[in-house]
Design a protein around this motif. Structure first.
Motif, PDB file in Angstrom:
ATOM      1  N   ASN A 168      29.131 -24.908  22.991  1.00  0.00           N
ATOM      2  CA  ASN A 168      28.953 -23.480  22.722  1.00  0.00           C
ATOM      3  C   ASN A 168      27.492 -23.142  22.991  1.00  0.00           C
ATOM      4  OD1 ASN A 168      29.374 -20.833  21.923  1.00  0.00           O
ATOM      5  ND2 ASN A 168      29.093 -21.269  19.748  1.00  0.00           N
ATOM      6  N   LEU A 226      24.241 -21.341  22.759  1.00  0.00           N
ATOM      7  CA  LEU A 226      23.690 -20.474  21.717  1.00  0.00           C
ATOM      8  C   LEU A 226      22.561 -19.598  22.238  1.00  0.00           C
ATOM      9  CD1 LEU A 226      23.684 -22.890  18.643  1.00  0.00           C
ATOM     10  CD2 LEU A 226      25.471 -21.352  19.457  1.00  0.00           C
ATOM     11  N   THR A 227      21.638 -20.190  22.961  1.00  0.00           N
ATOM     12  CA  THR A 227      20.538 -19.381  23.484  1.00  0.00           C
ATOM     13  C   THR A 227      19.755 -20.192  24.516  1.00  0.00           C
ATOM     14  OG1 THR A 227      18.711 -17.902  22.839  1.00  0.00           O
ATOM     15  CG2 THR A 227      18.790 -20.056  21.764  1.00  0.00           C
ATOM     16  N   ARG A 265      25.717 -26.055  20.995  1.00  0.00           N
ATOM     17  CA  ARG A 265      26.345 -26.875  19.952  1.00  0.00           C
ATOM     18  C   ARG A 265      27.625 -27.511  20.470  1.00  0.00           C
ATOM     19  NH1 ARG A 265      30.670 -26.644  17.082  1.00  0.00           N
ATOM     20  NH2 ARG A 265      31.105 -24.494  17.720  1.00  0.00           N
ATOM     21  N   LEU A 269      20.320 -19.444  14.328  1.00  0.00           N
ATOM     22  CA  LEU A 269      21.374 -19.743  15.288  1.00  0.00           C
ATOM     23  C   LEU A 269      22.784 -19.566  14.740  1.00  0.00           C
ATOM     24  CD1 LEU A 269      19.732 -22.876  16.949  1.00  0.00           C
ATOM     25  CD2 LEU A 269      19.890 -20.560  17.894  1.00  0.00           C
ATOM     26  N   ASP A 325      26.895 -18.520  15.960  1.00  0.00           N
ATOM     27  CA  ASP A 325      27.896 -19.589  15.908  1.00  0.00           C
ATOM     28  C   ASP A 325      28.271 -19.869  14.460  1.00  0.00           C
ATOM     29  OD1 ASP A 325      29.428 -21.891  16.085  1.00  0.00           O
ATOM     30  OD2 ASP A 325      28.128 -22.868  17.546  1.00  0.00           O
TER      31      ASP A 325
END
Length: 242
Positions: free
Chosen positions: A136, A138-139, A157, A198, A202
């Motif tokens: 996933n 995140l940034t 993640r 974060l 998520d």
């Protein structure tokens, strides 16, 4: 690397990350397929003072280019522009930089000023690769310090692991390994702040996450040197391999 962070900076970042989550939820309420299309091609990068809508398509002119927005109204308008930008991406390839920026807000590379496979293009390609591999995203350019360029290229993640990646268009030099390990120390020393920020992007991120490190390179060979994963990008086959 100093492991202390500025409390004022963190407070501003927490406010911005919370706002980004709120704005995204409001804009995409009841629009699941629209949200999936956005997440496939963009992500939000909050800073302490504004937001950047970041393009993660692997287009040579547009990879990792950003649109800056400063408030809620601009945020929604920026997402509208992002979808327009995505729809028109192929037909605006040859337009001048200022023409594209004026209409769409994103500032692309100038025509012919960049090689086909720059570090930014590889970064975007790797973002897409991670998504396909079940991470996933995140940034990108994650920074919890005020001042300097202490930024993590990609944060993603997978399970209970929070992965931080550095992209190197060339041989994996010692400084790349040292850089990602230094970032790991910084994030481990401030895990509670990382989680507070974060987790807005998520809900499955847990407070007891484990930080893992990775480096992406394009030339030569390299041992892992205390990092958890090493990916080689082959420009000929347009693929990543561990």
């Amino acid at each position: 690397m100093d492991l202390l962070v500025n409390e004022k900076t963190i407070k501003k970042l927490k406010n911005q990350y919370c706002k980004a989550k709120q704005y995204l939820n409001k804009y995409f309420a009841g629009k699941t397929s629209r949200k999936e299309l956005f997440d496939k091609n963009f992500h939000i990068r909050p800073t302490s003072n504004y937001f950047r809508i970041t393009c993660i398509t692997d287009n040579t002119r547009f990879a990792m280019r950003t649109l800056q927005v400063n408030n809620e109204r601009e945020f929604y308008e920026g997402i509208d522009k992002s979808f327009l930008f995505l729809a028109d991406m192929e037909k605006i390839q040859s337009l001048l930089q200022e023409q594209i920026e004026r209409v769409y807000g994103f500032k692309p590379y100038e025509v012919g000023k960049r090689k086909e496979q720059t570090e930014y293009v590889i970064q975007a390609k790797f973002c897409q690769y991670l998504k396909k591999e079940g991470y996933n995203l995140l940034t990108t350019e994650f920074n919890i310090k005020s001042g300097g360029r202490q930024r993590v290229d990609i944060v993603a993640r997978k399970g209970k692991e929070l992965w931080i990646f550095e992209i190197k268009d060339g041989d994996v030099a010692t400084d790349s390994t040292e850089q990602v390990l230094a970032y790991k120390k910084l994030l481990e020393a401030n895990k509670h702040y990382c989680f507070e920020l974060l987790s807005n992007f998520d809900e499955e991120l847990k407070e007891d996450f484990v930080i893992k490190t990775g480096v992406v390179y394009t030339k030569g060979q390299k041992s892992k040197d205390n990092i958890d994963a090493l990916f080689r990008y082959d420009k000929e086959t347009n693929s990543f391999s561990e």
